[in-house]
Design a protein around this motif. Structure first.
Motif, PDB file in Angstrom:
ATOM      1  N   GLY A 149      33.418  77.105  43.778  1.00 48.26           N
ATOM      2  CA  GLY A 149      34.595  77.434  42.986  1.00 48.26           C
ATOM      3  C   GLY A 149      35.339  76.191  42.557  1.00 48.26           C
ATOM      4  N   PRO A 150      36.572  76.349  42.073  1.00 48.52           N
ATOM      5  CA  PRO A 150      37.342  75.200  41.589  1.00 48.52           C
ATOM      6  C   PRO A 150      37.553  74.128  42.652  1.00 48.52           C
ATOM      7  N   ALA A 151      37.756  74.531  43.905  1.00 55.73           N
ATOM      8  CA  ALA A 151      38.011  73.544  44.959  1.00 55.73           C
ATOM      9  C   ALA A 151      36.779  72.676  45.198  1.00 55.73           C
ATOM     10  N   GLU A 152      35.613  73.304  45.297  1.00 64.30           N
ATOM     11  CA  GLU A 152      34.387  72.541  45.533  1.00 64.30           C
ATOM     12  C   GLU A 152      34.045  71.667  44.328  1.00 64.30           C
ATOM     13  N   LEU A 153      34.224  72.215  43.142  1.00 66.52           N
ATOM     14  CA  LEU A 153      33.968  71.442  41.925  1.00 66.52           C
ATOM     15  C   LEU A 153      34.925  70.255  41.842  1.00 66.52           C
ATOM     16  N   GLY A 154      36.203  70.511  42.137  1.00 67.08           N
ATOM     17  CA  GLY A 154      37.195  69.441  42.087  1.00 67.08           C
ATOM     18  C   GLY A 154      36.915  68.353  43.095  1.00 67.08           C
ATOM     19  N   ALA A 155      36.497  68.730  44.305  1.00 66.28           N
ATOM     20  CA  ALA A 155      36.222  67.729  45.341  1.00 66.28           C
ATOM     21  C   ALA A 155      35.094  66.803  44.922  1.00 66.28           C
ATOM     22  N   ALA A 156      34.064  67.336  44.294  1.00 68.90           N
ATOM     23  CA  ALA A 156      32.943  66.501  43.860  1.00 68.90           C
ATOM     24  C   ALA A 156      33.330  65.591  42.707  1.00 68.90           C
ATOM     25  N   LEU A 157      34.127  66.111  41.769  1.00 67.84           N
ATOM     26  CA  LEU A 157      34.490  65.316  40.595  1.00 67.84           C
ATOM     27  C   LEU A 157      35.569  64.295  40.908  1.00 67.84           C
ATOM     28  N   ALA A 158      36.400  64.549  41.914  1.00 68.35           N
ATOM     29  CA  ALA A 158      37.474  63.609  42.249  1.00 68.35           C
ATOM     30  C   ALA A 158      36.907  62.253  42.641  1.00 68.35           C
ATOM     31  N   ARG A 159      35.680  62.226  43.171  1.00 74.14           N
ATOM     32  CA  ARG A 159      35.072  60.970  43.598  1.00 74.14           C
ATOM     33  C   ARG A 159      34.371  60.248  42.464  1.00 74.14           C
ATOM     34  N   THR A 160      33.885  60.988  41.465  1.00 75.33           N
ATOM     35  CA  THR A 160      33.025  60.377  40.456  1.00 75.33           C
ATOM     36  C   THR A 160      33.562  60.474  39.030  1.00 75.33           C
ATOM     37  N   ALA A 161      34.420  61.436  38.757  1.00 77.11           N
ATOM     38  CA  ALA A 161      34.983  61.616  37.414  1.00 77.11           C
ATOM     39  C   ALA A 161      36.416  62.110  37.532  1.00 77.11           C
ATOM     40  N   PRO A 162      37.292  61.307  38.168  1.00 74.22           N
ATOM     41  CA  PRO A 162      38.654  61.775  38.451  1.00 74.22           C
ATOM     42  C   PRO A 162      39.500  62.018  37.213  1.00 74.22           C
ATOM     43  N   GLY A 163      39.084  61.488  36.064  1.00 74.97           N
ATOM     44  CA  GLY A 163      39.860  61.667  34.846  1.00 74.97           C
ATOM     45  C   GLY A 163      39.616  62.982  34.130  1.00 74.97           C
ATOM     46  N   ARG A 164      38.677  63.780  34.601  1.00 76.06           N
ATOM     47  CA  ARG A 164      38.422  65.066  33.968  1.00 76.06           C
ATOM     48  C   ARG A 164      39.619  66.000  34.159  1.00 76.06           C
ATOM     49  N   VAL A 165      39.779  66.933  33.240  1.00 76.61           N
ATOM     50  CA  VAL A 165      40.768  68.002  33.361  1.00 76.61           C
ATOM     51  C   VAL A 165      40.029  69.295  33.653  1.00 76.61           C
ATOM     52  N   LEU A 166      40.428  69.976  34.717  1.00 79.65           N
ATOM     53  CA  LEU A 166      39.859  71.284  35.038  1.00 79.65           C
ATOM     54  C   LEU A 166      40.829  72.370  34.601  1.00 79.65           C
ATOM     55  N   VAL A 167      40.337  73.330  33.870  1.00 89.21           N
ATOM     56  CA  VAL A 167      41.128  74.487  33.455  1.00 89.21           C
ATOM     57  C   VAL A 167      40.587  75.688  34.218  1.00 89.21           C
TER      58      VAL A 167
END
Length: 416
Positions: A149-167
Motif C-alpha cells: 500500500g501507500p506506506a510500503e511504497l513510500g518507504a521504498a521510494l523515500a530512500r531512492t526517489a524522495p522527490g516523488r509526489v504520492l497521491v
C-alpha cells in the motif's frame, strides 16, 4: 451467458444493468456490491472471497445455460475479474459492461491526462515491480493490495526517489468518505492508510506533463540504443564504447519493472541507456566529479538515475536487490565486487574489463555464485577518414565482456 457489470468507482449499478440483474439466477460480487443492489429473491448470491470456489459455482450455472451476473468495481477488464472468467469460460460467453476505473477517476480528480501513464498492479504481486516502475517513470498509477500500500511504497521510494509526489486516492466515488491526498514518500511511509485506498499515483512533477501523444503508455521507446560516445559527457574517453555497450545491454535485458545496478558507473552511459529502456537504475561511483557527470547525462537524456557516491562492494549494502548488474572498471578488488553483485542479482551480471589477468577470477566469482558464465573478447575497428577522401580502419582497445546468468528455478518467477 455471464454478464460482468462494472459498478464504476464507488457508483451503484448503472440503470442499464438492472434488466440483467432482474433475470439473474446467480449473482457473484463483493459484499458491498451485493448489498447495494436489488436482486431477485430466488437468485443465489455468492460473496467473492477466494476466486476458485466462485468460478466452480459459476460453471455449474454456465453448463446448464442459466444466467449469471458478476458485479465488480470500476472497469472489470482492467486488472479485473474478466481475465479469470475469460480463461475459464471463454471470452464469447462474457458480456461486459464496464464502469470507470479507479485509475481514470484518480487522474480526473487531479485534472491530469493519463495516456502517458504507467499502470502497475501490486495486488497479490511482488511490490518491487511497482516500486521500480515508480522510480523509472514520471507518471505511474499503482493498484495497491495488502502489504503493498501507500506506506510500503513510500518507504521504498523515500530512500531512492524522495522527490516523488504520492497521491493517495481513497474511497473514490463515495461522497462521504472520498479523500485525495498529496504526500511525500516519507509522509506516506509514516501513516496507517487503512483498507479504503483505491489507487496511488506516483508523480515526478518536473517530468509528468509531456507532449501531445499519439501512442498511449509510458514514454516512447528509444529509436536506438548503444549511443555514440558523443551523446555523453565523459572524461578522457573513459566511457564504455558503444560496441561494448550494445552487447552489454543485450545481455542485461533492462525492461520496465526491473532494477539495474551500474557499478563503477563512470560517465553513466550504461545506466542512462538502461533507464531509457524503462528500467529503474542505481549507479554507483566513487569519484565526486563522476557523480555529477552521471547526473548531468541522465538529465540530458530525460531519465532518472539514482546515483550513489561510494566504493563497492561496501556501498552495495545500501541498495535494493537488482535484477541485473553491470560492472565496469578493473583493479584488484574487481572479483570481490563481482562476487558481491552476483550474490544479490536475481537474473544476470555483466562485467566489462580490459585486463586478461582478471578474467579467470571474475569468471570464478560468477560461477561460485551459481551463475552460468560465458563471455567474448570484443575487438572492433571503426571507419576513420584520411586525407584525400579515403578511409582507414582505426582499431579500438579490446575489451573482455563476461556475463553470468542465474539458472531459473522451476516454478519461480516475478509477476510483471
Amino acid at each position: 451467458m455471464i454478464t460482468v457489470v462494472g459498478t464504476g468507482t464507488g457508483a451503484p449499478v448503472p440503470e442499464d444493468a438492472e434488466d440483467v440483474l432482474a433475470g439473474a439466477e446467480l449473482v457473484v460480487g463483493g459484499r458491498r456490491h451485493l448489498e447495494a443492489v436489488r436482486l431477485p429473491e430466488a437468485a443465489e448470491r455468492i460473496v467473492l472471497g477466494p476466486l476458485a470456489p466462485a468460478l466452480d459455482a459459476i460453471e455449474e450455472y454456465v453448463v446448464k445455460e442459466r444466467p449469471v451476473v458478476v458485479l465488480a468495481s470500476g472497469d472489470p477488464g482492467f486488472f479485473g475479474i474478466v481475465r479469470a472468467l475469460a480463461e475459464r469460460f471463454g471470452a464469447r460467453r462474457l458480456a461486459v459492461r464496464p464502469g470507470a476505473s479507479s485509475v481514470a477517476t484518480a487522474f480526473a480528480r487531479l485534472g491530469l491526462t493519463w495516456d502517458d501513464a504507467v499502470v502497475v498492479s501490486a495486488h497479490g504481486r511482488d511490490p518491487r515491480t511497482a516500486v521500480n516502475a515508480c522510480r523509472a517513470h514520471p507518471k505511474v498509477a499503482v493498484l495497491t493490495g495488502p502489504g503493498a500500500g501507500p506506506a510500503e511504497l513510500g518507504a521504498a521510494l523515500a530512500r531512492t526517489a524522495p522527490g516523488r509526489v504520492l497521491v493517495v486516492a481513497s474511497a473514490l466515488g463515495d461522497p462521504s468518505a472520498e479523500r485525495v491526498e498529496r504526500v511525500s514518500p516519507a509522509e506516506a511511509a509514516a501513516r496507517d492508510w487503512g483498507t479504503a485506498v483505491s489507487v496511488v499515483l506516483c508523480l515526478d512533477e518536473a517530468r509528468s506533463v509531456g507532449p501531445v501523444r499519439t501512442l498511449a503508455g509510458p514514454g516512447e521507446r528509444p529509436a536506438g540504443w548503444a549511443l555514440d560516445e558523443s551523446a555523453f559527457a565523459h572524461r578522457d574517453s573513459m566511457i564504455t564504447k558503444f560496441e561494448v555497450r550494445a552487447l552489454a545491454l543485450a545481455r542485461l535485458g533492462p525492461r520496465p519493472g526491473d532494477l539495474v545496478w551500474d557499478v563503477g558507473s563512470g560517465s553513466g552511459s550504461v545506466a542512462v541507456e538502461c533507464a531509457r529502456l524503462g528500467a529503474a537504475v542505481s549507479a554507483v561511483e566513487k569519484a565526486g566529479d563522476g557523480v555529477e557527470r552521471i547526473r548531468a547525462n541522465a538529465d540530458a537524456h530525460g531519465v532518472d538515475v539514482h546515483v550513489v557516491r561510494g566504493v563497492a562492494p561496501d556501498t552495495l549494502s545500501e541498495l535494493d536487490d537488482p535484477d541485473a548488474v553491470f560492472v565496469g572498471g578493473g583493479g584488484r578488488e574487481l572479483p570481490d565486487i563481482v562476487g558481491a553483485c552476483a550474490h544479490r542479482a536475481r537474473r544476470t551480471v555483466v562485467v566489462a574489463l580490459a585486463a586478461l589477468d582478471r578474467v579467470p577470477a571474475v569468471r570464478s566469482a560468477l560461477t561460485g555464485a551459481g551463475f552460468d558464465c560465458d563471455g567474448v573478447l570484443l575487438q572492433s575497428s571503426r571507419l576513420a577518414p584520411l586525407p584525400g577522401d579515403v578511409t582507414r580502419l582505426a582499431a579500438t582497445n579490446p575489451v573482455f565482456l563476461l556475463w553470468g546468468v542465474r539458472s531459473p528455478v522451476l516454478g519461480e518467477g516475478v509477476a510483471q
